[in-house]
Design a protein around this motif. Structure first.
Motif, short mmCIF file in Angstrom:
data_model
loop_
_atom_site.label_atom_id
_atom_site.label_comp_id
_atom_site.label_asym_id
_atom_site.label_seq_id
_atom_site.Cartn_x
_atom_site.Cartn_y
_atom_site.Cartn_z
N GLN A 27 0.82 -1.22 0.00
CA GLN A 27 0.00 0.00 0.00
C GLN A 27 0.85 1.27 0.00
O GLN A 27 1.91 1.33 0.63
CB GLN A 27 -0.91 0.01 1.22
N TRP A 93 -5.46 -6.40 -2.87
CA TRP A 93 -5.73 -4.97 -2.89
C TRP A 93 -4.89 -4.29 -3.97
O TRP A 93 -3.75 -4.66 -4.22
CB TRP A 93 -5.35 -4.35 -1.54
N LYS A 97 -5.38 1.62 -2.70
CA LYS A 97 -6.71 1.45 -2.10
C LYS A 97 -6.92 2.38 -0.91
O LYS A 97 -7.86 3.18 -0.87
CB LYS A 97 -6.90 -0.01 -1.66
#
Length: 254
Positions: A27, A93, A97
């Motif tokens: 991420q 993911w 996100k």
């Protein structure tokens, strides 16, 4: 305190879990903790977690007796973050996100943010799946419009999944309904930010129909009294359709 606590429940999916964890650790937002709750898998789960060499990962092993909601709640109790997010152990993911979802929570324009979903499998199937944004209670009729792995919401410390075995398989759906009824503001990002893995074990027609039937029973028992007469008629229609579909698929699967 991390900004986001991400909860993953898992059982006997070593390779898929590794892919899931890598997608979360990738991420663009790094202020997070990843809580992985294992139902005592038959491989060395703790060794797998240690192999990532990332202090943001917390490993927990707990026996859930076949009720995934139990281990989701174990993860929630361990969470220290301002926000909660969830991901199933075979979903993935997109790297941005959290970056795209957090501004809606931080600005108080939403209490729960979810997104469109990309359905995929190893055979090359890719299909974008996105319902209309939830604006009324009746939009929950017949299906669950909110993909669990796409959700991020406020950590209010009193949030929990229903551990009643009757609702096993739809514990996320019942939580969304309860949060909606509590006044949570839902916001949907149409862009697919999660990849939902479709397999013969996770997406069979019988299991889907079984869950749809549970959904109808839940709606009838919990909040039918709150519906308008038009919504009651819609509920009656979906109830009749789902019971017939469920019965037919059960007969065909024998």
């Amino acid at each position: 305190m991390p900004l986001v606590s991400i909860i993953v429940t898992t059982y006997n999916r070593e390779l898929l879990l590794k892919e899931t964890i890598l997608s979360i650790l990738a991420q663009s937002i790094e202020d997070l903790e990843l809580i992985v709750v294992d139902n005592f898998s038959n491989y060395d789960f703790l060794k797998l977690i240690d192999s990532f060499h990332d202090k943001r990962i917390k490993s927990i092993q707990n026996q859930n007796n076949g009720i995934i909601a139990v281990n989701r709640n174990v993860g929630i109790q361990a969470a220290q973050g301002k926000y909660l997010a969830f991901c199933d152990d075979d979903d993935l993911w997109e790297p941005n996100k959290l970056e795209l979802q957090l501004p809606f929570l931080e600005s108080n324009s939403a209490d729960l943010v979810y997104s469109g979903t990309l359905l995929f499998n190893e055979m090359g199937m890719n299909k974008i799946h996105c319902y209309q944004p939830v604006k009324t209670l009746s939009q929950f009729f017949g299906y669950n419009p909110v993909t669990l792995s796409s959700v991020i919401l406020r950590n209010l410390k009193d949030i929990s999944f229903d551990e009643n075995r009757v609702f096993a398989g739809i514990e996320d759906y019942t939580l969304w309904i309860n949060l909606w009824m509590r006044g949570f503001k839902f916001h949907m990002i149409e862009k697919p930010l999660v990849r939902f893995r479709v397999s013969s074990t996770s997406f069979s027609s019988v299991s889907r129909s079984n869950n749809e039937y549970k959904i109808i029973k839940f709606k009838m028992s919990l909040f039918a009294r709150l519906l308008s007469w038009k919504e009651r008629l819609a509920l009656l229609y979906f109830t009749s359709f789902s019971i017939a579909r469920f019965t037919l698929l059960k007969l065909l699967s024998r």
